[in-house]
Design a protein around this motif. Structure first.
Motif, PDB file in Angstrom:
ATOM      1  N   LYS A  36      40.202  51.680  64.894  1.00  0.00           N
ATOM      2  CA  LYS A  36      41.616  51.366  65.093  1.00  0.00           C
ATOM      3  C   LYS A  36      42.184  52.089  66.314  1.00  0.00           C
ATOM      4  N   HIS A  37      41.889  53.373  66.437  1.00  0.00           N
ATOM      5  CA  HIS A  37      42.464  54.168  67.522  1.00  0.00           C
ATOM      6  C   HIS A  37      41.555  54.236  68.741  1.00  0.00           C
ATOM      7  N   GLY A  38      40.395  53.617  68.658  1.00  0.00           N
ATOM      8  CA  GLY A  38      39.446  53.598  69.772  1.00  0.00           C
ATOM      9  C   GLY A  38      39.393  52.253  70.462  1.00  0.00           C
ATOM     10  N   GLY A  39      40.453  51.485  70.345  1.00  0.00           N
ATOM     11  CA  GLY A  39      40.532  50.212  71.050  1.00  0.00           C
ATOM     12  C   GLY A  39      39.622  49.132  70.504  1.00  0.00           C
ATOM     13  N   GLY A  40      39.196  49.276  69.263  1.00  0.00           N
ATOM     14  CA  GLY A  40      38.367  48.249  68.645  1.00  0.00           C
ATOM     15  C   GLY A  40      36.888  48.340  68.987  1.00  0.00           C
ATOM     16  N   LEU A  41      36.490  49.386  69.713  1.00  0.00           N
ATOM     17  CA  LEU A  41      35.069  49.545  70.042  1.00  0.00           C
ATOM     18  C   LEU A  41      34.260  49.813  68.783  1.00  0.00           C
ATOM     19  N   ARG A  42      32.997  49.437  68.828  1.00  0.00           N
ATOM     20  CA  ARG A  42      32.109  49.764  67.714  1.00  0.00           C
ATOM     21  C   ARG A  42      31.825  51.257  67.731  1.00  0.00           C
ATOM     22  N   VAL A  43      31.422  51.801  66.577  1.00  0.00           N
ATOM     23  CA  VAL A  43      31.183  53.229  66.445  1.00  0.00           C
ATOM     24  C   VAL A  43      29.801  53.440  65.820  1.00  0.00           C
ATOM     25  N   SER A  44      28.992  54.271  66.444  1.00  0.00           N
ATOM     26  CA  SER A  44      27.643  54.526  65.923  1.00  0.00           C
ATOM     27  C   SER A  44      27.707  55.400  64.677  1.00  0.00           C
ATOM     28  N   GLY A  45      26.662  55.354  63.893  1.00  0.00           N
ATOM     29  CA  GLY A  45      26.577  56.177  62.689  1.00  0.00           C
ATOM     30  C   GLY A  45      26.658  57.657  63.012  1.00  0.00           C
ATOM     31  N   ALA A  46      25.981  58.075  64.083  1.00  0.00           N
ATOM     32  CA  ALA A  46      26.007  59.486  64.473  1.00  0.00           C
ATOM     33  C   ALA A  46      27.412  59.902  64.893  1.00  0.00           C
ATOM     34  N   ALA A  47      28.135  59.013  65.569  1.00  0.00           N
ATOM     35  CA  ALA A  47      29.512  59.320  65.983  1.00  0.00           C
ATOM     36  C   ALA A  47      30.418  59.461  64.762  1.00  0.00           C
ATOM     37  N   ILE A  48      30.214  58.624  63.765  1.00  0.00           N
ATOM     38  CA  ILE A  48      31.005  58.724  62.533  1.00  0.00           C
ATOM     39  C   ILE A  48      30.745  60.057  61.850  1.00  0.00           C
ATOM     40  N   GLU A  49      29.474  60.459  61.759  1.00  0.00           N
ATOM     41  CA  GLU A  49      29.135  61.732  61.127  1.00  0.00           C
ATOM     42  C   GLU A  49      29.773  62.899  61.862  1.00  0.00           C
ATOM     43  N   ARG A  50      29.750  62.858  63.194  1.00  0.00           N
ATOM     44  CA  ARG A  50      30.371  63.928  63.988  1.00  0.00           C
ATOM     45  C   ARG A  50      31.884  63.947  63.782  1.00  0.00           C
ATOM     46  N   ALA A  51      32.493  62.774  63.717  1.00  0.00           N
ATOM     47  CA  ALA A  51      33.943  62.699  63.524  1.00  0.00           C
ATOM     48  C   ALA A  51      34.328  63.199  62.134  1.00  0.00           C
ATOM     49  N   VAL A  52      33.542  62.869  61.128  1.00  0.00           N
ATOM     50  CA  VAL A  52      33.794  63.349  59.768  1.00  0.00           C
ATOM     51  C   VAL A  52      33.717  64.875  59.749  1.00  0.00           C
ATOM     52  N   ALA A  53      32.680  65.440  60.362  1.00  0.00           N
ATOM     53  CA  ALA A  53      32.528  66.898  60.397  1.00  0.00           C
ATOM     54  C   ALA A  53      33.699  67.544  61.127  1.00  0.00           C
ATOM     55  N   ALA A  54      34.119  66.955  62.245  1.00  0.00           N
ATOM     56  CA  ALA A  54      35.244  67.506  63.011  1.00  0.00           C
ATOM     57  C   ALA A  54      36.538  67.433  62.208  1.00  0.00           C
ATOM     58  N   ALA A  55      36.764  66.320  61.524  1.00  0.00           N
ATOM     59  CA  ALA A  55      37.979  66.159  60.725  1.00  0.00           C
ATOM     60  C   ALA A  55      38.002  67.153  59.569  1.00  0.00           C
ATOM     61  N   GLU A  56      36.864  67.327  58.907  1.00  0.00           N
ATOM     62  CA  GLU A  56      36.794  68.276  57.796  1.00  0.00           C
ATOM     63  C   GLU A  56      37.001  69.705  58.293  1.00  0.00           C
ATOM     64  N   ASP A  57      36.458  70.013  59.458  1.00  0.00           N
ATOM     65  CA  ASP A  57      36.656  71.340  60.040  1.00  0.00           C
ATOM     66  C   ASP A  57      38.135  71.570  60.335  1.00  0.00           C
ATOM     67  N   TYR A  58      38.787  70.585  60.941  1.00  0.00           N
ATOM     68  CA  TYR A  58      40.205  70.707  61.253  1.00  0.00           C
ATOM     69  C   TYR A  58      41.035  70.870  59.971  1.00  0.00           C
ATOM     70  N   LEU A  59      40.732  70.071  58.965  1.00  0.00           N
ATOM     71  CA  LEU A  59      41.483  70.158  57.703  1.00  0.00           C
ATOM     72  C   LEU A  59      41.274  71.511  57.024  1.00  0.00           C
ATOM     73  N   ALA A  60      40.084  72.072  57.136  1.00  0.00           N
ATOM     74  CA  ALA A  60      39.830  73.389  56.557  1.00  0.00           C
ATOM     75  C   ALA A  60      40.663  74.452  57.270  1.00  0.00           C
TER      76      ALA A  60
END
Length: 93
Positions: A36-60
């Motif tokens: 949604k916020h990346g202009g509709g580009l596809r997202v790789s599985g590894a990128a999703i995992e990195r984003a999840v880790a970054a989001a969880e780190d920020y929330l912590a």
């Protein structure tokens, strides 16, 4: 034989060891936000995992700062203004 969860000195259960491969944020939600916020580009599985880790780190980090703000005001509840204070502190850091 039954197992009992260990407890802290105050009787509350100890937090379980975190498994780095187990995230609490659903990958599908993070993927949807990235698309949604990346202009509709596809997202790789590894990128999703990195984003999840970054989001969880920020929330912590956000929750620790919000907890400190609530405790400084002698409250046991994190309020919206605690989140605002925590966001401001993290963005300056």
């Amino acid at each position: 034989m039954t197992s009992r969860a260990s407890a802290t000195y105050d009787g509350s259960p100890e937090p379980a060891e975190e498994d780095p491969s187990m995230s609490e944020l659903p990958n599908a939600v993070v993927k949807r936000l990235l698309v949604k916020h990346g202009g509709g580009l596809r997202v790789s599985g590894a990128a999703i995992e990195r984003a999840v880790a970054a989001a969880e780190d920020y929330l912590a980090r956000l929750s620790r700062e919000a907890q400190a703000a609530a405790e400084a005001d002698k409250r046991k509840t994190i309020m919206d203004n605690d989140i605002d204070k925590a966001r401001a502190k993290l963005s300056l850091g």
